[in-house]
Design a protein around this motif. Structure first.
Motif, PDB file in Angstrom:
ATOM      1  N   VAL A 122       0.880  -1.078  -0.029  1.00 45.52           N
ATOM      2  CA  VAL A 122      -0.024  -0.043   0.097  1.00 45.52           C
ATOM      3  C   VAL A 122       1.003   1.167   0.106  1.00 45.52           C
ATOM      4  CG1 VAL A 122      -1.626   1.362   1.239  1.00 45.52           C
ATOM      5  CG2 VAL A 122      -1.951  -1.142   1.291  1.00 45.52           C
ATOM      6  N   LYS A 123       2.032   1.127   0.649  1.00 38.83           N
ATOM      7  CA  LYS A 123       2.863   2.317   0.779  1.00 38.83           C
ATOM      8  C   LYS A 123       3.456   2.765  -0.553  1.00 38.83           C
ATOM      9  CE  LYS A 123       6.360   4.031   3.774  1.00 38.83           C
ATOM     10  NZ  LYS A 123       7.814   3.683   4.742  1.00 38.83           N
ATOM     11  N   LEU A 124       3.961   1.571  -1.132  1.00 40.74           N
ATOM     12  CA  LEU A 124       4.526   1.829  -2.203  1.00 40.74           C
ATOM     13  C   LEU A 124       3.577   2.256  -3.494  1.00 40.74           C
ATOM     14  CD1 LEU A 124       6.791  -1.632  -2.904  1.00 40.74           C
ATOM     15  CD2 LEU A 124       7.564   0.737  -3.056  1.00 40.74           C
ATOM     16  N   GLU A 125       2.376   1.870  -3.405  1.00 41.94           N
ATOM     17  CA  GLU A 125       1.402   2.065  -4.467  1.00 41.94           C
ATOM     18  C   GLU A 125       0.757   3.520  -4.061  1.00 41.94           C
ATOM     19  OE1 GLU A 125       0.086   0.814  -7.425  1.00 41.94           O
ATOM     20  OE2 GLU A 125       2.375   0.356  -7.211  1.00 41.94           O
ATOM     21  N   GLN A 126       0.745   4.018  -2.849  1.00 42.35           N
ATOM     22  CA  GLN A 126       0.104   5.414  -2.479  1.00 42.35           C
ATOM     23  C   GLN A 126       0.426   6.348  -3.367  1.00 42.35           C
ATOM     24  OE1 GLN A 126      -1.996   5.138   0.544  1.00 42.35           O
ATOM     25  NE2 GLN A 126      -2.796   6.958  -0.489  1.00 42.35           N
ATOM     26  N   PRO A 127       1.586   6.895  -3.930  1.00 36.60           N
ATOM     27  CA  PRO A 127       1.867   7.845  -4.708  1.00 36.60           C
ATOM     28  C   PRO A 127       1.209   7.838  -6.128  1.00 36.60           C
ATOM     29  CG  PRO A 127       4.024   7.035  -3.899  1.00 36.60           C
ATOM     30  CD  PRO A 127       3.011   6.276  -3.347  1.00 36.60           C
ATOM     31  N   ARG A 128       1.076   6.703  -6.619  1.00 37.96           N
ATOM     32  CA  ARG A 128       0.457   6.508  -7.675  1.00 37.96           C
ATOM     33  C   ARG A 128      -1.038   6.511  -7.830  1.00 37.96           C
ATOM     34  NH1 ARG A 128       2.718   2.201 -11.861  1.00 37.96           N
ATOM     35  NH2 ARG A 128       4.325   1.942 -10.159  1.00 37.96           N
ATOM     36  N   ALA A 129      -1.771   6.104  -6.492  1.00 39.26           N
ATOM     37  CA  ALA A 129      -3.065   6.185  -6.320  1.00 39.26           C
ATOM     38  C   ALA A 129      -3.498   7.894  -6.106  1.00 39.26           C
ATOM     39  CB  ALA A 129      -3.580   5.534  -5.255  1.00 39.26           C
ATOM     40  N   GLU A 130      -2.583   8.624  -5.428  1.00 40.68           N
ATOM     41  CA  GLU A 130      -2.862   9.872  -5.305  1.00 40.68           C
ATOM     42  C   GLU A 130      -2.798  10.728  -6.725  1.00 40.68           C
ATOM     43  OE1 GLU A 130      -0.242  11.499  -2.074  1.00 40.68           O
ATOM     44  OE2 GLU A 130      -1.249  10.127  -0.789  1.00 40.68           O
ATOM     45  N   GLU A 131      -1.565  10.392  -7.337  1.00 38.08           N
ATOM     46  CA  GLU A 131      -1.474  11.158  -8.755  1.00 38.08           C
ATOM     47  C   GLU A 131      -3.015  10.627  -9.477  1.00 38.08           C
ATOM     48  OE1 GLU A 131       1.300  10.416 -12.343  1.00 38.08           O
ATOM     49  OE2 GLU A 131       2.407  10.080 -10.308  1.00 38.08           O
ATOM     50  N   ARG A 135      -8.379   6.934  -3.476  1.00 36.08           N
ATOM     51  CA  ARG A 135      -8.180   6.492  -2.287  1.00 36.08           C
ATOM     52  C   ARG A 135      -7.991   4.971  -1.990  1.00 36.08           C
ATOM     53  NH1 ARG A 135     -10.431   7.412   3.052  1.00 36.08           N
ATOM     54  NH2 ARG A 135     -12.817   6.742   2.631  1.00 36.08           N
ATOM     55  N   LEU A 136      -6.947   4.834  -1.257  1.00 36.40           N
ATOM     56  CA  LEU A 136      -6.643   3.234  -0.882  1.00 36.40           C
ATOM     57  C   LEU A 136      -7.167   3.033   0.546  1.00 36.40           C
ATOM     58  CD1 LEU A 136      -3.065   2.803  -2.203  1.00 36.40           C
ATOM     59  CD2 LEU A 136      -5.246   2.375  -3.387  1.00 36.40           C
ATOM     60  N   LYS A 171     -11.345   9.925  -8.515  1.00 36.46           N
ATOM     61  CA  LYS A 171     -12.140   9.982  -7.351  1.00 36.46           C
ATOM     62  C   LYS A 171     -12.753   8.600  -6.787  1.00 36.46           C
ATOM     63  CE  LYS A 171     -12.740  14.690  -7.035  1.00 36.46           C
ATOM     64  NZ  LYS A 171     -12.900  15.435  -8.365  1.00 36.46           N
ATOM     65  N   SER A 172     -12.111   7.695  -7.083  1.00 31.56           N
ATOM     66  CA  SER A 172     -12.854   6.355  -6.954  1.00 31.56           C
ATOM     67  C   SER A 172     -12.081   5.847  -5.715  1.00 31.56           C
ATOM     68  CB  SER A 172     -12.340   5.230  -8.132  1.00 31.56           C
ATOM     69  OG  SER A 172     -13.088   4.253  -8.005  1.00 31.56           O
ATOM     70  N   GLU A 173     -12.412   4.866  -5.213  1.00 35.67           N
ATOM     71  CA  GLU A 173     -11.830   4.032  -3.974  1.00 35.67           C
ATOM     72  C   GLU A 173     -11.390   2.577  -4.270  1.00 35.67           C
ATOM     73  OE1 GLU A 173     -13.883   5.241   0.113  1.00 35.67           O
ATOM     74  OE2 GLU A 173     -14.393   3.251  -0.160  1.00 35.67           O
ATOM     75  N   ILE A 174     -10.329   2.212  -3.561  1.00 37.11           N
ATOM     76  CA  ILE A 174      -9.799   0.744  -3.676  1.00 37.11           C
ATOM     77  C   ILE A 174      -9.691   0.294  -2.300  1.00 37.11           C
ATOM     78  CG2 ILE A 174      -8.051  -0.667  -4.486  1.00 37.11           C
ATOM     79  CD1 ILE A 174      -7.588   1.332  -6.613  1.00 37.11           C
ATOM     80  N   ARG A 175     -10.510  -0.875  -2.113  1.00 28.96           N
ATOM     81  CA  ARG A 175     -10.367  -1.598  -0.641  1.00 28.96           C
ATOM     82  C   ARG A 175      -9.345  -2.582  -0.520  1.00 28.96           C
ATOM     83  NH1 ARG A 175     -15.805  -3.672   0.362  1.00 28.96           N
ATOM     84  NH2 ARG A 175     -14.885  -4.472   2.233  1.00 28.96           N
ATOM     85  N   ILE A 176      -8.494  -2.829   0.205  1.00 29.99           N
ATOM     86  CA  ILE A 176      -7.588  -3.689   0.415  1.00 29.99           C
ATOM     87  C   ILE A 176      -7.795  -4.396   1.761  1.00 29.99           C
ATOM     88  CG2 ILE A 176      -5.210  -4.327   0.289  1.00 29.99           C
ATOM     89  CD1 ILE A 176      -5.485  -1.162  -0.787  1.00 29.99           C
ATOM     90  N   SER A 188      -7.800  -9.284  -0.121  1.00 30.09           N
ATOM     91  CA  SER A 188      -8.648  -9.194  -1.389  1.00 30.09           C
ATOM     92  C   SER A 188      -8.516  -7.483  -1.595  1.00 30.09           C
ATOM     93  CB  SER A 188     -10.119  -9.366  -1.142  1.00 30.09           C
ATOM     94  OG  SER A 188     -10.601  -8.574   0.124  1.00 30.09           O
ATOM     95  N   VAL A 189      -8.206  -7.344  -3.238  1.00 34.85           N
ATOM     96  CA  VAL A 189      -8.269  -5.886  -3.686  1.00 34.85           C
ATOM     97  C   VAL A 189      -9.423  -5.773  -4.490  1.00 34.85           C
ATOM     98  CG1 VAL A 189      -7.020  -4.293  -4.987  1.00 34.85           C
ATOM     99  CG2 VAL A 189      -5.853  -5.948  -3.491  1.00 34.85           C
ATOM    100  N   THR A 190     -10.407  -4.593  -4.076  1.00 37.03           N
ATOM    101  CA  THR A 190     -11.653  -4.332  -4.739  1.00 37.03           C
ATOM    102  C   THR A 190     -11.770  -2.923  -5.288  1.00 37.03           C
ATOM    103  OG1 THR A 190     -12.716  -5.775  -3.124  1.00 37.03           O
ATOM    104  CG2 THR A 190     -14.089  -4.282  -4.354  1.00 37.03           C
TER     105      THR A 190
END
Ligand code: ADP
Length: 268
Positions: A122-131, A135-136, A171-176, A188-190
């Protein structure tokens, strides 16, 4: 089926027999076909960006290099497609390393909480998600102990989050989510992205299988991300699966055997 036979004689010449050996060629043929398809796919995947790069270089040499705007555009094309080649080589190397590890060598199994690789992915992917304006959200409902190569499981989770980002809207959300089910740990990753039609679901974990080739390439995909995930899970005697509804989103699940149950709670 291949049959080989020969005549045998023993005790001088007075006794004879025939030896027949049956070879089951099914697996061998399958492996041959698999290798041939893989080489054809890799060649095609390499040729496409190389052709684009060569075209851009020739256009620059023909004079575009003297026009700043054109020069910038063609340099960008060269950079994008070199990056694509680089991703492809990295993924092919990851796959062959996993095949080598399937023999039981070269990986580092430890007992640990499954939340460990989840948190680092999650930490690794946070910058890509923010860009991407996404929201993770992490939900740890249970934190079972598993026996894993932490880096490999982290890589599997990174691949799934990366795909979820690529296929989600802004503006979507991804649930881990981390929980347990039937004695297994389940990660799971939704996403609430485009989803996947049922006819594609079964083939998603095959090498180079993509639902939309152009879209995957544009997003920098190699078509190997899920094949890598599947291999990683096989190495751990776990499994990977997907549940999806077109237009609503997808959930990718990783299952791993639990070593010792632990527990923690919380959401962030
Ligand atoms: P790629 O590099 O193309 O992303 P993958 O092996 O990771 O390759 O994924 C294979 C294909 O599965 C993708 O090209 C895409 O069509 C589909 N896919 C993977 N994850 C998702 C997702 N979360 N939502 C929709 N489609 C997905």
């Amino acid at each position: 089926l291949r049959v080989r036979g020969c005549t045998l004689r023993w005790n001088g010449n007075d006794r004879q027999g025939i030896l027949l050996v049956f070879y089951d060629m099914t697996q061998l043929r399958k492996l041959e076909n698999f290798r041939r398809d893989f080489v054809a796919n890799v060649s095609h995947e390499i040729k496409t960006p190389l052709t684009v790069i060569r075209g851009a270089v020739e256009t620059l040499q023909d004079g575009a290099i003297n026009e700043p705007e054109s020069a910038r555009r063609f340099m960008e094309i060269i950079s994008t497609h070199s990056e694509r080649l680089n991703n492809l080589v990295q993924d092919i190397l990851s796959l062959s390393l996993l095949e080598y590890r399937a023999s039981g060598e070269g990986y580092d199994l430890v007992n640990c909480d499954l939340s460990l690789p989840l948190a680092s992915a999650v930490k690794l992917e946070q910058p890509r998600a923010e860009e991407a304006g996404i929201r993770l959200v992490t939900e740890i409902e249970a934190n079972p102990q598993v026996r894993i190569d932490v880096q490999l499981i982290e890589q599997a989770v990174v691949n799934l989050i990366d795909n979820a980002i690529k296929h989600s809207g802004e503006k979507s959300e991804i649930r881990i989510r981390l929980h347990t089910e039937d004695g297994n740990a389940v990660l799971s990753v939704t996403d609430r992205g485009c989803g996947i039609a049922p006819e594609h679901v079964e083939r998603l974990f095959e090498r180079f299988y993509r639902v939309d080739k152009a879209r995957s390439r544009k997003a920098g995909g190699t078509g190997l991300g899920l094949a890598i995930v599947k291999h990683i899970m096989q190495l751990h005697r776990g499994s990977a699966e997907v549940r999806s509804r077109p237009g609503e989103g997808s959930t990718f699940l990783l299952r791993l055997p639990i070593v010792k149950s632990g527990c923690a709670s919380g959401a962030s």
